[in-house]
Design an enzyme around this catalytic site. Structure first.
Site, PDB file in Angstrom:
ATOM      1  N   THR A  49     -45.846  38.780 113.274  1.00  0.00           N
ATOM      2  CA  THR A  49     -44.533  39.084 113.846  1.00  0.00           C
ATOM      3  C   THR A  49     -43.609  39.453 112.704  1.00  0.00           C
ATOM      4  OG1 THR A  49     -44.840  37.599 115.712  1.00  0.00           O
ATOM      5  CG2 THR A  49     -42.577  38.148 115.134  1.00  0.00           C
ATOM      6  N   LYS A  75     -36.821  32.391 113.220  1.00  0.00           N
ATOM      7  CA  LYS A  75     -37.392  33.587 112.584  1.00  0.00           C
ATOM      8  C   LYS A  75     -37.326  34.785 113.541  1.00  0.00           C
ATOM      9  CE  LYS A  75     -41.711  35.764 111.191  1.00  0.00           C
ATOM     10  NZ  LYS A  75     -43.179  35.757 111.207  1.00  0.00           N
ATOM     11  N   LYS A 117     -41.822  42.008 121.576  1.00  0.00           N
ATOM     12  CA  LYS A 117     -41.828  40.581 121.262  1.00  0.00           C
ATOM     13  C   LYS A 117     -40.428  40.079 120.917  1.00  0.00           C
ATOM     14  CE  LYS A 117     -43.586  36.661 118.836  1.00  0.00           C
ATOM     15  NZ  LYS A 117     -44.545  36.000 117.977  1.00  0.00           N
TER      16      LYS A 117
END
Lengths: 290, 290
Positions: free
Chosen positions: A87, A237, A162
């Site tokens: 990611t 994050k 995402k």
């Protein structure tokens, strides 16, 4: 199939092991000295990549991804596929994909949801970006490592999906937690709150599948003293990535921004580090109006 | 059953008509000169209430509710039931319930969700607060006017449940809209965004049942040029009630506060008045990062 797997941490380790268990010939590399069941270890990322038909990476951030790209792209064979499951920020995902394509490599960005538990059980969800041809080659491996893969568009679309999903998730979790704390102060029973909201227009994954109130709704980290689960610092994050993307694309995301600031405060100054991201509820319980 | 119905506006009118259609003897009153199918009109609230076994009120705010309470409580018979379906502040709901109980009247606060369409179709959801005895007497009428009634606790619990639910709803709608606008700018297709989020951890009623993007997901106000539906100014009203409750109970609700400010701006300065609350999406589409 010959697979190279680079980045064998909490997530990469069980993902690589699942590929080996399914009969693939997996060569792995990690900066740390790790053992992975059924996986042969290489001395460098380039060595893991050089003879692989498919290279998979699972790395902590965009800077490391770009460095690994610089190392493995020259080593990889033309026509091979690179699936990056990290990611990272959308810009880094697109940059390494462009670099890979220029070298004749098929690139897929495929960040996952499902966490360490999903990686071990092979039940991850992949959000994938890349060409149809690249996605088609990656799909059989997604089936082994996970239970669902959505092809979201061209390179970077997986990362975009995402962070958009997780930005909504972070905001909704805070809203659900502050609403529970408000309900407490108004004398509304938590089970009643769950019964109403989970079947009304306030329902969400956060309320219905991952309820932050202990003893209410399905089993969740709240029932296990807020052990993650999905750690607050990982939510932070992802929220930071969403704000980085919003800044670079000039998008107005006031709720995402507020959620980022709250998780930052929670992780860095309020003991949230190492706790599940639903531990926002005990945080709000203790607070008065600021 | 003899029913008095006070407040025959957009919501009260069809609710009273449904009770009359079901065979009840309904006497109505409204400040405005209105006709309701099957309902006999009285000259005052007190007259509508005096011989009723059950009085129902559907009023715009807590101040009017308190005034109507002062008028009807002395007129009502001891042992009668007062069901207040208005959405008002928790403090007003509790104050009038206490006043009614002191006069031997059974009180239920029962705000609804489902809007004008639900009122006409008899598919409202009631969130009810009051004693078991009061709820039991109200339940048969909830069955006529709606399809679901949840007994949330003592007096005020219905209002508390509604504002907690709608605070989550308002926040989640904005988060979903800003995420769609971010996805647009990142080049992620809206249908793909829906496919991922509606089946992942970002799902919610807002995304899955009331998607703010036209042509995506089930039919919603977005597909009808954002005609309400649930008007932005009504969402603002509920958000303000949530913040009023948070202030009087000393609860920290940063997301609810931010959503209130954004809907305020939208309704009062950005053309949101009269539009559905999901019209936040076109608002975000047009904006850059502030």
């Amino acid at each position: 199939m010959k697979i190279g797997f680079i980045g064998l941490g909490n997530m990469g380790n069980p993902m690589a092991a699942n590929l080996a268990k399914a009969g693939h010939d997996v060569t792995g590399f990690d900066m740390a000295d790790v053992d992975v069941a059924g996986v042969t270890m290489a001395a460098s990322g380039a060595e893991a990549a050089e003879s692989a038909e498919i290279v998979i990476t699972m790395l902590p951030n965009g800077i490391i991804l770009r460095a690994v790209g610089d190392e493995i792209i020259p080593a990889m064979q033309s026509g091979a596929v690179w699936i990056d499951c990290s990611t990272v920020d959308v810009d880094s995902a697109r940059a390494v994909a462009d670099q890979a394509k220029a070298a004749g490599i098929l690139a897929v960005d495929a960040p996952v949801s499902g966490g360490i538990g999903g990686a071990a059980a092979g039940t991850l969800t992949f959000m994938a970006g890349g060409s149809d041809a690249a996605f088609a080659k990656a799909a059989p491996l997604f089936d082994i490592m996970g239970q669902k893969a959505v092809h979201c568009g061209e390179s970077g679309a997986g990362q975009a999906a995402k962070i958009c999903n997780n930005m909504i998730l972070g905001v909704t979790m805070i809203a659900t937690c502050e609403a529970f704390a408000l309900a407490d102060k108004l004398g509304l029973d938590r089970q009643k709150m769950f019964d109403v909201v989970s079947t009304s227009s306030g329902y969400s994954w956060t309320m219905n599948a991952y309820c932050p109130a202990p003893g209410v709704g399905p089993e969740s980290p709240a029932d296990n003293d807020y052990q993650p689960g999905f750690a607050a610092e990982l939510m932070l994050k992802d929220l930071r990535l969403s704000q980085q993307a919003a800044e670079s694309s000039d998008a107005d995301t006031p709720m995402g921004q507020a959620a980022t600031a709250l998780y930052e405060q929670f992780v860095e100054a309020e003991g949230g580090l190492g706790k599940d991201f639903s531990a926002m509820l005990p945080r709000f319980e203790k607070r008065g109006r600021s």
